[in-house]
Scaffold this motif. Structure first.
Motif, PDB file in Angstrom:
ATOM      1  N   SER A  83      -1.781   4.390   1.737  1.00 55.03           N
ATOM      2  CA  SER A  83      -2.592   4.132   2.921  1.00 55.03           C
ATOM      3  C   SER A  83      -4.036   4.573   2.718  1.00 55.03           C
ATOM      4  CB  SER A  83      -1.996   4.835   4.143  1.00 55.03           C
ATOM      5  OG  SER A  83      -1.982   6.238   3.955  1.00 55.03           O
ATOM      6  N   LEU A  84      -4.266   5.515   1.815  1.00 55.86           N
ATOM      7  CA  LEU A  84      -5.629   5.919   1.470  1.00 55.86           C
ATOM      8  C   LEU A  84      -6.258   4.895   0.535  1.00 55.86           C
ATOM      9  CD1 LEU A  84      -7.772   8.164   1.712  1.00 55.86           C
ATOM     10  CD2 LEU A  84      -6.716   9.256  -0.275  1.00 55.86           C
ATOM     11  N   PHE A  85      -5.485   4.412  -0.408  1.00 54.74           N
ATOM     12  CA  PHE A  85      -5.981   3.433  -1.387  1.00 54.74           C
ATOM     13  C   PHE A  85      -6.379   2.125  -0.714  1.00 54.74           C
ATOM     14  CE2 PHE A  85      -5.608   0.389  -4.893  1.00 54.74           C
ATOM     15  CZ  PHE A  85      -6.195   1.083  -5.945  1.00 54.74           C
ATOM     16  N   VAL A  86      -5.591   1.687   0.266  1.00 52.90           N
ATOM     17  CA  VAL A  86      -5.805   0.373   0.860  1.00 52.90           C
ATOM     18  C   VAL A  86      -7.104   0.303   1.653  1.00 52.90           C
ATOM     19  CG1 VAL A  86      -4.593   0.783   3.049  1.00 52.90           C
ATOM     20  CG2 VAL A  86      -4.606  -1.515   2.052  1.00 52.90           C
ATOM     21  N   VAL A  87      -7.569   1.431   2.163  1.00 57.31           N
ATOM     22  CA  VAL A  87      -8.818   1.430   2.916  1.00 57.31           C
ATOM     23  C   VAL A  87      -9.977   0.959   2.035  1.00 57.31           C
ATOM     24  CG1 VAL A  87     -10.477   2.896   4.144  1.00 57.31           C
ATOM     25  CG2 VAL A  87      -8.029   3.224   4.486  1.00 57.31           C
ATOM     26  N   PHE A  88      -9.886   1.234   0.724  1.00 58.84           N
ATOM     27  CA  PHE A  88     -10.953   0.883  -0.198  1.00 58.84           C
ATOM     28  C   PHE A  88     -10.628  -0.344  -1.050  1.00 58.84           C
ATOM     29  CE2 PHE A  88     -11.342   5.346   0.767  1.00 58.84           C
ATOM     30  CZ  PHE A  88     -12.706   5.524   0.942  1.00 58.84           C
ATOM     31  N   SER A  89      -9.358  -0.767  -1.103  1.00 59.75           N
ATOM     32  CA  SER A  89      -8.966  -1.856  -2.009  1.00 59.75           C
ATOM     33  C   SER A  89      -8.762  -3.187  -1.308  1.00 59.75           C
ATOM     34  CB  SER A  89      -7.670  -1.489  -2.737  1.00 59.75           C
ATOM     35  OG  SER A  89      -6.570  -1.456  -1.834  1.00 59.75           O
ATOM     36  N   TYR A 139     -10.185   7.666  -8.162  1.00 55.54           N
ATOM     37  CA  TYR A 139      -9.141   6.949  -7.433  1.00 55.54           C
ATOM     38  C   TYR A 139      -9.752   5.818  -6.597  1.00 55.54           C
ATOM     39  CZ  TYR A 139      -5.139   6.574  -4.139  1.00 55.54           C
ATOM     40  OH  TYR A 139      -4.097   6.146  -3.370  1.00 55.54           O
ATOM     41  N   PHE A 140     -10.845   6.113  -5.926  1.00 55.85           N
ATOM     42  CA  PHE A 140     -11.503   5.092  -5.107  1.00 55.85           C
ATOM     43  C   PHE A 140     -12.212   4.042  -5.961  1.00 55.85           C
ATOM     44  CE2 PHE A 140     -11.813   8.673  -1.805  1.00 55.85           C
ATOM     45  CZ  PHE A 140     -10.588   8.320  -1.272  1.00 55.85           C
ATOM     46  N   GLN A 141     -12.672   4.421  -7.164  1.00 51.65           N
ATOM     47  CA  GLN A 141     -13.243   3.424  -8.083  1.00 51.65           C
ATOM     48  C   GLN A 141     -12.174   2.433  -8.522  1.00 51.65           C
ATOM     49  OE1 GLN A 141     -15.928   4.480 -11.306  1.00 51.65           O
ATOM     50  NE2 GLN A 141     -16.354   6.453 -10.315  1.00 51.65           N
ATOM     51  N   ALA A 142     -10.967   2.942  -8.747  1.00 51.23           N
ATOM     52  CA  ALA A 142      -9.864   2.035  -9.090  1.00 51.23           C
ATOM     53  C   ALA A 142      -9.583   1.085  -7.929  1.00 51.23           C
ATOM     54  CB  ALA A 142      -8.614   2.849  -9.431  1.00 51.23           C
ATOM     55  N   ALA A 143      -9.640   1.598  -6.716  1.00 48.54           N
ATOM     56  CA  ALA A 143      -9.445   0.743  -5.543  1.00 48.54           C
ATOM     57  C   ALA A 143     -10.555  -0.303  -5.435  1.00 48.54           C
ATOM     58  CB  ALA A 143      -9.402   1.606  -4.279  1.00 48.54           C
ATOM     59  N   VAL A 198      -0.623  -0.748 -11.239  1.00 48.37           N
ATOM     60  CA  VAL A 198      -0.159   0.614 -10.967  1.00 48.37           C
ATOM     61  C   VAL A 198      -1.321   1.560 -11.218  1.00 48.37           C
ATOM     62  CG1 VAL A 198       1.463   2.442 -11.603  1.00 48.37           C
ATOM     63  CG2 VAL A 198       2.208   0.051 -11.641  1.00 48.37           C
ATOM     64  N   VAL A 199      -1.485   2.526 -10.330  1.00 47.89           N
ATOM     65  CA  VAL A 199      -2.531   3.543 -10.484  1.00 47.89           C
ATOM     66  C   VAL A 199      -1.894   4.837 -10.976  1.00 47.89           C
ATOM     67  CG1 VAL A 199      -4.344   4.877  -9.348  1.00 47.89           C
ATOM     68  CG2 VAL A 199      -3.890   2.523  -8.622  1.00 47.89           C
ATOM     69  N   ILE A 200      -2.405   5.343 -12.106  1.00 48.49           N
ATOM     70  CA  ILE A 200      -1.987   6.651 -12.613  1.00 48.49           C
ATOM     71  C   ILE A 200      -3.114   7.616 -12.273  1.00 48.49           C
ATOM     72  CG2 ILE A 200      -1.215   7.958 -14.626  1.00 48.49           C
ATOM     73  CD1 ILE A 200      -0.572   5.261 -15.961  1.00 48.49           C
TER      74      ILE A 200
END
Length: 599
Positions: free
Chosen positions: A456-462, A433-437, A490-492
């Motif tokens: 909100s978790l994704f945005v910290v890394f993206s 998930y964080f690699q996608a970000a 979109v993230v699956i």
């Protein structure tokens, strides 16, 4: 709490012992906090939501969401903890580890206040020390002390309110007593951190009611009302309190299940929550034990153990020397709220602020009961009753230290927290998930909108715009929302949330050509896809929002299929139409049945 005159000065030896215990608690607290401190972001709860809101306050945007191009006023979380985060950001650093580290101060300060409160409640310094130390080593309190969440801030500010109340002199007018002023202000701030802060007023009100301190009750009520009024006005303008709406739902994460129906529905919820708290949440919180599986039916052994623990705790509470009504009112009001919460809100985090008082009342009950037994046996030595027995409770500490997890046994206690903290990364699903970000941060156009679970978790890394998808099985509404948000990606994910296979994946399976894979990760399968709305189904939908009727399906290679379909989802496409090539030339009629092209 003072009523007429301050207590007499402590003997010199007693004062030295108090300061010695306070010093020991502070040193042990600092060592243990560093020992279990986990630098990783918490993957449970709402840690990053708080972080984003705090960041908005710190950079001068106000209390708004900054996940997208629009700055939407925030209304779901009370602003107290984001405000604390903003202060830390402005004065120190915006690193998540800095914010987490401040929990160490809250933890140690809370334990020191608990020692003083326990000393006043039980009039026994050794028992107060044992109780405070066992609270300090509690698995769940230490677990939340490393998380960037509101638990430890509320834990601290609610205890500060109670500590100030205990030191107030109610023989004075309330506005002339700085301790009572401090108490009233802390109750307001605790409400802004978590709305269960209101329950502190219930405990204090019950205590004051029995002492007929009407002026104090009115004074703290007015201060509380004026303090929370701005937030209530703001919430009303933004559509009301979202927590009230969530409480009425059967499952806030699956709104299509509806709301609790009728009086019988609320009675069922109350009973199921009562059963869960008696048999699982309270025992696990007080005894620092793990709950293996909430889906298993409650056993008779769990009922017996839970009821026995409550009996011992109630026995200890009944024999407290001071503040029985304060604790009783606080606990009763809190559980009155918790027992009508949605049943899916499992875990003891919502009662974490009560755990210290349950622990101490349990210890006090054991101490008092053992003292009675010894008295009947002819043992009347004050040293045995007031020193040896309380310090003997420290023999419980090895059980709280616990063990690390292995392939054949589960982890527990402080050693397990240490084991988790030393793991350098996240589980494979979150790593993907964080690699996608990271791919978005490095390759996507600036401010691309990404639809994902836990935005909100994704945005910290993206460092992108993010939004959650709609929790709806209506595919037309789902796709309309993607268009409205001007979705680019979109993230699956494979994070384990039921909403992804329930809402997101069916839309992708129905329109695979709308979602172009740009990054595919394995073990577990995680996809980052580009949203290509020009492809896929363009046509009619039925009343449930499913693609059905006249329309055309546009393939990514330029072909299109035009016709009438009883099911226009590509995974189960059923109907007859005309296929056209990339230049618009007819390739003839084709028939599909359940996603398979007929001959």
């Amino acid at each position: 709490m003072k009523t007429t005159s301050p207590p007499p000065a402590q003997p010199a030896g007693r004062s030295v012992l108090i300061y010695l215990y306070l010093t020991l608690l502070a040193l042990i607290g600092w060592f243990v906090f560093q020992y279990v401190f986990d630098k990783k972001l918490s993957l449970t709860g709402d840690a990053t939501d708080y972080y984003i809101l705090g960041k908005a306050i710190a950079q001068g945007d106000g209390y708004v969401g900054i996940l997208g191009p629009e700055k939407v006023p925030a209304n779901h979380f009370p602003p107290g903890y984001p405000f604390v985060i903003a202060v830390i950001m402005k004065l120190f650093s915006d690193k998540t580890t800095t914010i987490q580290a401040f929990n160490g101060f809250f933890l140690i300060a809370s334990v020191l206040m608990l020692f003083d409160l326990f000393r006043r409640m039980g009039r026994n310094i050794q028992l107060a020390f044992a109780g405070a130390l066992l609270v300090l080593l509690n698995f769940y309190i230490l677990q939340y002390s490393s998380m960037m969440m509101s638990e430890m801030t509320y834990f601290f500010i609610s205890l500060l309110a109670l500590w100030l109340f205990a030191r107030a002199d109610i023989s004075k007018a309330p506005w002339k007593d700085p301790y009572f002023w401090g108490f009233a202000v802390c109750v307001v701030f605790s409400y802004y951190v978590r709305q269960t802060g209101l329950m502190i007023l219930a405990g204090a009100g019950l205590y004051l009611l029995f002492r007929k301190k009407w002026l104090h009750i009115v004074f703290m009520g007015v201060i509380f009302f004026l303090g929370i009024l701005p937030w209530q006005i703001r919430a009303a303008k933004l559509g009301g309190d979202s927590h009230v709406r969530d409480m009425q739902m059967i499952n806030p994460l699956r709104p299509e299940e509806g709301v609790v129906q009728g009086f019988g529905g609320w009675v069922d919820r109350f009973w199921h929550n009562t059963e869960r708290y008696i048999t699982r949440e309270i025992p696990s919180g007080v005894l620092s034990t793990n709950i293996d599986d909430y889906t298993l039916p409650v056993s008779s052994g769990e009922w017996m153990a839970g009821l026995l623990l409550l009996v011992v705790t109630a026995f200890g509470w009944y024999h407290l020397r001071q503040f029985r009504l304060l604790i009783a009112g606080y606990a009763a009001a809190t559980f009155a709220l918790l027992l009508i919460y949605p049943e899916v809100w499992t875990g003891n985090r919502l009662m974490l602020h009560l755990v210290p008082f349950l622990v101490f009342c349990g210890l006090y009950g054991l101490w008092y009961g053992i003292g009675l037994a010894l008295q009947k046996a002819g043992v009347t030595s004050p040293a045995v009753r007031n020193v040896a027995i309380p310090l003997a409770f420290l023999l419980l500490i090895p059980g709280m230290i616990g063990q690390a997890a292995t392939e054949t046994r589960p982890g527990s206690g402080i050693k397990y927290l240490r084991q988790i903290a030393r793991v350098p990364g996240y589980d494979p699903a979150h790593e993907n998930y964080f690699q996608a970000a990271a791919w978005i941060r490095e390759n996507a156009p600036k401010n691309s909108m990404v639809i994902c679970r836990k935005p909100s978790l994704f945005v910290v890394f993206s460092d992108s715009y993010v939004s959650n998808y709609r929790f709806t099985e209506n595919q037309k509404e789902f796709l309309d929302y993607l268009r409205q948000r001007k979705t680019a990606f979109v993230v699956i994910d494979a994070l384990g949330y039921a909403s992804t296979p329930r809402y997101l994946i069916p839309v992708v399976q129905a329109n695979p050509d709308k979602f172009e894979i740009v990054l595919q990760l394995q073990n577990p399968d995680t996809y980052l896809v580009r949203f290509r709305d020009e492809f896929g189904w363009h046509g009619e939908y039925d009343a449930k929002g499913m693609p059905k009727g006249k329309g055309e399906y546009r393939f990514m290679d330029g072909r299109k299929l035009v016709g009438t379909f009883s099911d226009a989802r590509m995974i189960s496409l059923t109907g007859t139409g005309t296929m056209y090539d990339v230049k618009g030339n007819s390739l003839g009629n084709v028939t599909f049945v359940n996603g398979q092209q007929g001959r």
